[in-house]
Design an enzyme around this catalytic site. Structure first.
Site, PDB file in Angstrom:
ATOM      1  N   THR A 394      47.357  26.608  43.586  1.00 33.74           N
ATOM      2  CA  THR A 394      47.314  25.698  44.712  1.00 33.74           C
ATOM      3  C   THR A 394      47.787  24.359  44.191  1.00 33.74           C
ATOM      4  O   THR A 394      47.900  24.174  42.987  1.00 33.74           O
ATOM      5  CB  THR A 394      45.860  25.674  45.224  1.00 33.74           C
ATOM      6  OG1 THR A 394      45.555  26.983  45.656  1.00 33.74           O
ATOM      7  CG2 THR A 394      45.613  24.676  46.304  1.00 33.74           C
ATOM      8  N   GLU A 433      46.905  34.898  50.788  1.00 34.31           N
ATOM      9  CA  GLU A 433      45.676  34.222  51.236  1.00 34.31           C
ATOM     10  C   GLU A 433      44.647  35.178  51.822  1.00 34.31           C
ATOM     11  O   GLU A 433      43.465  34.828  51.930  1.00 34.31           O
ATOM     12  CB  GLU A 433      46.044  33.159  52.279  1.00 34.31           C
ATOM     13  CG  GLU A 433      45.243  31.882  52.174  1.00 34.31           C
ATOM     14  CD  GLU A 433      45.670  31.025  51.004  1.00 34.31           C
ATOM     15  OE1 GLU A 433      44.804  30.708  50.177  1.00 34.31           O
ATOM     16  OE2 GLU A 433      46.852  30.683  50.903  1.00 34.31           O
ATOM     17  N   ASP A 436      41.181  35.504  50.435  1.00 31.15           N
ATOM     18  CA  ASP A 436      40.107  34.530  50.645  1.00 31.15           C
ATOM     19  C   ASP A 436      39.104  34.976  51.707  1.00 31.15           C
ATOM     20  O   ASP A 436      38.047  34.366  51.865  1.00 31.15           O
ATOM     21  CB  ASP A 436      40.680  33.151  51.020  1.00 31.15           C
ATOM     22  CG  ASP A 436      41.071  32.341  49.783  1.00 31.15           C
ATOM     23  OD1 ASP A 436      40.733  32.756  48.665  1.00 31.15           O
ATOM     24  OD2 ASP A 436      41.712  31.290  49.947  1.00 31.15           O
ATOM     25  N   SER A 465      38.118  28.680  52.977  1.00 31.49           N
ATOM     26  CA  SER A 465      38.788  28.041  51.842  1.00 31.49           C
ATOM     27  C   SER A 465      37.802  27.173  51.075  1.00 31.49           C
ATOM     28  O   SER A 465      36.720  26.839  51.571  1.00 31.49           O
ATOM     29  CB  SER A 465      39.918  27.169  52.370  1.00 31.49           C
ATOM     30  OG  SER A 465      40.511  26.423  51.337  1.00 31.49           O
ATOM     31  N   GLY A 486      42.305  24.930  42.292  1.00 31.37           N
ATOM     32  CA  GLY A 486      41.340  25.537  41.373  1.00 31.37           C
ATOM     33  C   GLY A 486      40.425  26.554  42.018  1.00 31.37           C
ATOM     34  O   GLY A 486      39.361  26.865  41.470  1.00 31.37           O
ATOM     35  N   GLY A 487      40.794  27.077  43.185  1.00 27.56           N
ATOM     36  CA  GLY A 487      39.965  28.113  43.817  1.00 27.56           C
ATOM     37  C   GLY A 487      38.550  27.619  44.018  1.00 27.56           C
ATOM     38  O   GLY A 487      38.327  26.499  44.495  1.00 27.56           O
TER      39      GLY A 487
HETATM   40  O1  DON Z   1      41.818  28.167  49.843  1.00 25.71           O
HETATM   41  C1  DON Z   1      41.286  28.406  48.764  1.00 25.71           C
HETATM   42  O2  DON Z   1      40.148  28.076  48.508  1.00 25.71           O
HETATM   43  C2  DON Z   1      42.085  29.113  47.680  1.00 25.71           C
HETATM   44  N1  DON Z   1      43.099  29.919  48.279  1.00 25.71           N
HETATM   45  C3  DON Z   1      42.639  28.115  46.734  1.00 25.71           C
HETATM   46  C4  DON Z   1      43.316  28.752  45.564  1.00 25.71           C
HETATM   47  C5  DON Z   1      43.539  27.847  44.419  1.00 25.71           C
HETATM   48  O3  DON Z   1      43.126  26.722  44.406  1.00 25.71           O
HETATM   49  C6  DON Z   1      44.225  28.421  43.241  1.00 25.71           C
HETATM   50  N2  DON Z   1      44.475  27.378  42.282  1.00 25.71           N
HETATM   51  N3  DON Z   1      44.407  27.292  41.161  1.00 25.71           N
END
Ligand code: DON
Length: 583
Positions: A394, A433, A436, A465, A486-487
């Site tokens: 992301t 996505e 998620d 998210s 960062g998920g």
């Molecule tokens: O929307 C979200 O929470 C995730 N899809 C974000 C993924 C993400 O930050 C990956 N990055 N390192």
């Protein structure tokens, strides 16, 4: 309440101070054991305007737009498209995101351009007959793709708030894709790591992301993206229709058909970016503006801040066992609530007001403030008595323009290079996505996050998210623009950026450079980046019930702090190719 921005020497003094209020909790974590404050390069300073993004080309383009008289929203559009070219791992037109703004007059808005589940999606689409998750189905390949929202989001933003012409904002990305981008060492390594997946998920047509002639990309190689340039030119000329209709749509649907993906023309036609009311809260002397559902980020962030408000973190010391205990316990409780209650508000009732009720969060905090050790996650369920819900890549950019408008935007394909599917003939990557969603109640997704009914798959629904674009104001003026990828770690990294500025008086570059910590309730462990805690502090925490999980660096915080003297101070995360530019 007195102003909490500490000067550095004072913060240092407090960090090392042995004089803490003595409670049973602080006694239990006795000993100072503060980490030294992070060493970092000097932050970039600017007088009028600043952009920070994950790629130097995007930051250059954003600054040029601002210098040509564009506003922060214009710069956001130009940077979004530039990142789709320069940062293929995460920048995107085939994904989605959330953008938060606060304008010069004080009004704020939250733009939701999150992907949606295609109409053909169903709750159990990733399960086998026995009800088990089928490996990789929600994380890679055409079936992992949600209906993209980015181009609709940018068109919506531009229509409402843009100043320069749409074509002016998209053209720099067209030029970049046509000329090609010099690969940084990190991007070259990322593309090389993904080579087998690019081959696997694009069987008919080798995408431009595979090195022509085979072999490994080297830093400095030029990535030419002619198909993407043509797609961006259609978007430049036709706006939203250049993506959701005509040639681009035709190519996207052909890719779906060839690979068994679900996105159909009716999904593209029906996709709507949505303006939502931002969430607002208060932390010490600051007003916090942040992202509402379908991101969990804002709710969890405000809950954690409410739980931490009564605690004197500065006095507890920087990354001392006592401070870490407070922070980790607040995180544990907020993430437990996330798993139960949060999902797309258009598909069920999300009890946001209850979750942000001060008494509720203070009560939840009481159970760790008076306790001298970790609470096991198995003993922390979601808070009782709330109405139930019925029904890593992301990227982030932060912008402040010379007019006083601020933008915080986090945008994503979800995993690195998303689904790994590149639309043949159109040259852009599609998101993954769909992972998620909670594909199976209680089963962890790629980020270890669990969920249930509130985040179950349904046609047209937005997946939950963690993205947390956030803006803080102080005495009515923008004070901090923050956000990160960062998920699941996004929310705790954004929290740490706020604590770094407000409680510990760090400068913007120290804030983003500082090694980080993370707790997300499940798994019950404290993730620790190298250098975040002294070895002795880790021993103390272990002895008090915190399993320590050393973890490779995560997140790319890109923040702008407006200092009390009005100077813009940016922090660009050294973990990536992140770059701050201003004037
Ligand atoms: O929307 C979200 O929470 C995730 N899809 C974000 C993924 C993400 O930050 C990956 N990055 N390192």
């Amino acid at each position: 309440m007195k102003h909490r921005l500490l000067t550095l020497p004072l913060a240092l003094l407090l960090a090392c101070s042995a004089e803490r209020p003595v409670t049973s909790t602080s006694r239990a974590f006795e000993g100072s054991l503060a980490s030294p404050l992070p060493q970092a390069a000097a932050p970039r300073l600017a007088r009028y305007a600043m952009v920070v993004s994950a790629h130097p080309e995007a930051s250059r383009i954003g600054t040029q737009i601002l210098q040509r008289g564009g506003n922060a929203y214009d710069a956001a559009v130009a940077m979004q498209f530039a990142l789709a070219v320069a940062l293929p791992a995460a920048g995107n037109i085939g994904g989605g995101g959330f953008l938060l703004y606060r304008d010069r007059n004080g009004s704020a808005g939250a733009l939701d351009f999150r992907e949606t589940a295609p109409a053909g999606a169903s709750r159990d689409m990733y399960l086998d007959k026995q009800g088990n998750l089928i490996d990789n189905l929600s994380t890679a390949g055409p079936l992992a793709v949600g209906t993209p929202g980015t181009v609709a989001g940018m068109a919506t933003l531009h229509k409402q708030l843009g100043k320069l012409s749409w074509a002016t904002l998209v053209q720099p990305a067209v030029t970049l894709a046509t000329r090609g981008v010099a690969l940084t060492a990190k991007e070259a390594a990322g593309l090389n790591r993904t080579r087998a997946d690019f081959q696997k998920y694009n069987p008919g047509s080798p995408p431009a992301y595979l090195r022509p002639g085979g072999g490994e990309w080297q830093p400095g190689d030029t990535l030419h993206l002619p198909e993407l340039a043509r797609t961006l030119a259609r978007i430049r000329d036709q706006g939203r229709a250049g993506f959701y209709q005509g040639e681009t749509a035709r190519l996207l649907l052909a890719a779906m058909k060839a690979g068994g993906g679900l996105v159909a023309q009716k999904d593209l036609d029906g996709y709507q970016a949505k303006w939502r009311e931002p969430l607002r809260g208060r932390y010490r002397d600051y007003d916090v503006i942040t992202m509402p559902p379908p991101s969990a980020g804002g709710v969890a962030l405000l809950q954690m801040l409410q739980m931490l408000e009564p605690v004197d973190l500065a006095q507890a010391g920087y990354h001392t066992p006592l401070a870490v205990h407070y922070i980790a316990e607040a995180e544990r409780r907020a993430y437990a609530d996330r798993a139960s209650y949060l999902g797309d508000p258009d598909f069920g009732t999300v009890p946001v007001q209850k979750l942000l009720d001060t008494d509720y969060n203070r009560q939840r905090a009481a159970s760790f403030r008076s306790r001298g050790r970790a609470t096991a996650s198995s003993a922390v369920a979601a808070g009782a008595g709330l109405p139930g819900y019925e029904s890593s890549e992301t990227t982030h950019y932060s912008i402040i323009d010379a007019f006083g408008n601020a933008v915080s935007c986090t945008t994503t394909l979800n995993g690195g290079y998303g689904s790994k599917v590149v639309v043949p003939g159109a040259g852009f990557l599609l998101n993954n996505e769909m992972d998620d969603f909670s594909a199976k109640a209680g089963a962890p997704n790629a980020y270890g996050l669990t969920g249930g009914k509130a985040n179950a798959i349904a046609p047209g629904k937005r997946m939950l998210s963690s993205m947390t674009p956030t803006i803080l104001t102080h005495n009515g003026k923008v004070a901090l623009v923050t956000g990160t990828p960062g998920g699941s770690t996004i929310i705790t990294s954004v929290l740490q950026s706020i604590l770094g500025v407000v409680d510990y008086g760090l400068n913007a570059q120290q804030v983003v450079t500082a090694p980080r910590l993370h707790h997300q309730w499940l798994p019950d462990q404290l993730d620790v980046e190298a250098g975040a805690l002294l070895p002795a502090a880790q021993d103390t925490l272990r002895a008090h019930g915190y399993p320590i999980n050393p973890r490779l660096p995560w997140g790319r915080l890109d923040i702008i702090h407006v200092r009390p003297d009005g100077v813009l101070e940016a922090g660009a995360d050294p973990r990536g190719d992140d770059t701050a530019l201003g004037y």
